[in-house]
Scaffold this motif. Structure first.
Motif, mmCIF file in Angstrom:
data_model
loop_
_atom_site.group_PDB
_atom_site.id
_atom_site.type_symbol
_atom_site.label_atom_id
_atom_site.label_comp_id
_atom_site.label_asym_id
_atom_site.label_seq_id
_atom_site.Cartn_x
_atom_site.Cartn_y
_atom_site.Cartn_z
ATOM 1 N N LEU A 46 0.827 -1.202 0.000
ATOM 2 C CA LEU A 46 0.000 0.000 0.000
ATOM 3 C C LEU A 46 0.864 1.255 0.000
ATOM 4 O O LEU A 46 0.551 2.233 -0.681
ATOM 5 C CB LEU A 46 -0.962 -0.002 1.194
ATOM 6 C CG LEU A 46 -1.924 1.178 1.256
ATOM 7 C CD1 LEU A 46 -2.766 1.287 -0.014
ATOM 8 C CD2 LEU A 46 -2.828 1.041 2.483
ATOM 9 N N GLY A 47 1.954 1.244 0.742
ATOM 10 C CA GLY A 47 2.861 2.386 0.746
ATOM 11 C C GLY A 47 3.354 2.703 -0.661
ATOM 12 O O GLY A 47 3.375 3.860 -1.091
ATOM 13 N N ASP A 48 3.740 1.652 -1.402
ATOM 14 C CA ASP A 48 4.190 1.847 -2.786
ATOM 15 C C ASP A 48 3.066 2.385 -3.662
ATOM 16 O O ASP A 48 3.273 3.296 -4.465
ATOM 17 C CB ASP A 48 4.718 0.531 -3.376
ATOM 18 C CG ASP A 48 6.042 0.085 -2.746
ATOM 19 O OD1 ASP A 48 6.708 0.925 -2.093
ATOM 20 O OD2 ASP A 48 6.389 -1.103 -2.903
ATOM 21 N N LEU A 49 1.868 1.819 -3.505
ATOM 22 C CA LEU A 49 0.733 2.261 -4.320
ATOM 23 C C LEU A 49 0.361 3.716 -4.041
ATOM 24 O O LEU A 49 0.063 4.476 -4.956
ATOM 25 C CB LEU A 49 -0.479 1.347 -4.084
ATOM 26 C CG LEU A 49 -0.361 -0.072 -4.628
ATOM 27 C CD1 LEU A 49 -1.500 -0.948 -4.108
ATOM 28 C CD2 LEU A 49 -0.331 -0.064 -6.145
ATOM 29 N N ILE A 50 0.375 4.098 -2.772
ATOM 30 C CA ILE A 50 0.070 5.490 -2.415
ATOM 31 C C ILE A 50 1.117 6.422 -3.028
ATOM 32 O O ILE A 50 0.786 7.459 -3.602
ATOM 33 C CB ILE A 50 -0.006 5.669 -0.877
ATOM 34 C CG1 ILE A 50 -1.254 4.984 -0.323
ATOM 35 C CG2 ILE A 50 0.001 7.158 -0.510
ATOM 36 C CD1 ILE A 50 -1.307 4.931 1.194
#
Length: 150
Positions: free
Chosen positions: A59-63
């Motif tokens: 999720l960190g990468d996607l955000i």
């Protein structure tokens, strides 16, 4: 595109679905120098630390890729805990027989806070047993519902 919490939810939902996890709730709290993003996930039997790490990393990468204007943030991914919110009809079905707390917008039988066992989920209401008495609460009257944490 809505609030930042809504945008984060839109990014997190497909990820959670792909990992067979339920996205329970997303919070975005602005801050200086960084914002706080809290994501609560669940699955039958409960989640593990590995589930949280997996979602946090992805999720960190996607955000970072999809929400570039968000700025600096700290991401926390965790279980909703013993006082898990009940937000959708499926939540009430899943936790039938469990002890829950419900707050209502208006008084029902002279009160706005109820704690009891979730007995039944109808199409447009829930029934809880409070001190041996059944109380039917219309869905539209529910302002907040959660597991009681016991």
């Amino acid at each position: 595109m809505g609030t930042l919490a809504g945008q984060i939810r839109a990014v997190a939902l497909p990820l959670c679905q792909d990992e067979d996890l339920e996205l329970v709730h997303v919070e975005y709290v602005p801050g200086d120098p960084e914002a706080m993003v809290r994501v609560y996930i669940d699955k039958p039997g409960g989640i593990t630390m590995d589930d949280c790490v997996l979602v946090s990393r992805q999720l960190g990468d996607l955000i970072d890729i999809q929400l570039t204007s968000m700025g600096r943030y700290r991401l926390e991914v965790s279980s909703p805990g013993p006082k898990r919110p009940l937000n959708q009809k499926k939540d009430f079905h899943r936790f039938t027989g469990e002890r829950i707390k419900i707050e209502t917008y208006e008084a029902i039988e002279g009160q706005k806070k109820f704690t009891g066992v979730l007995e039944k989920t109808n199409d447009d209401s829930v029934v809880i047993a409070v001190d041996g008495k059944k109380v039917e609460i219309p869905d539209l009257m529910i302002s907040k519902a959660m597991l009681s944490g016991q």
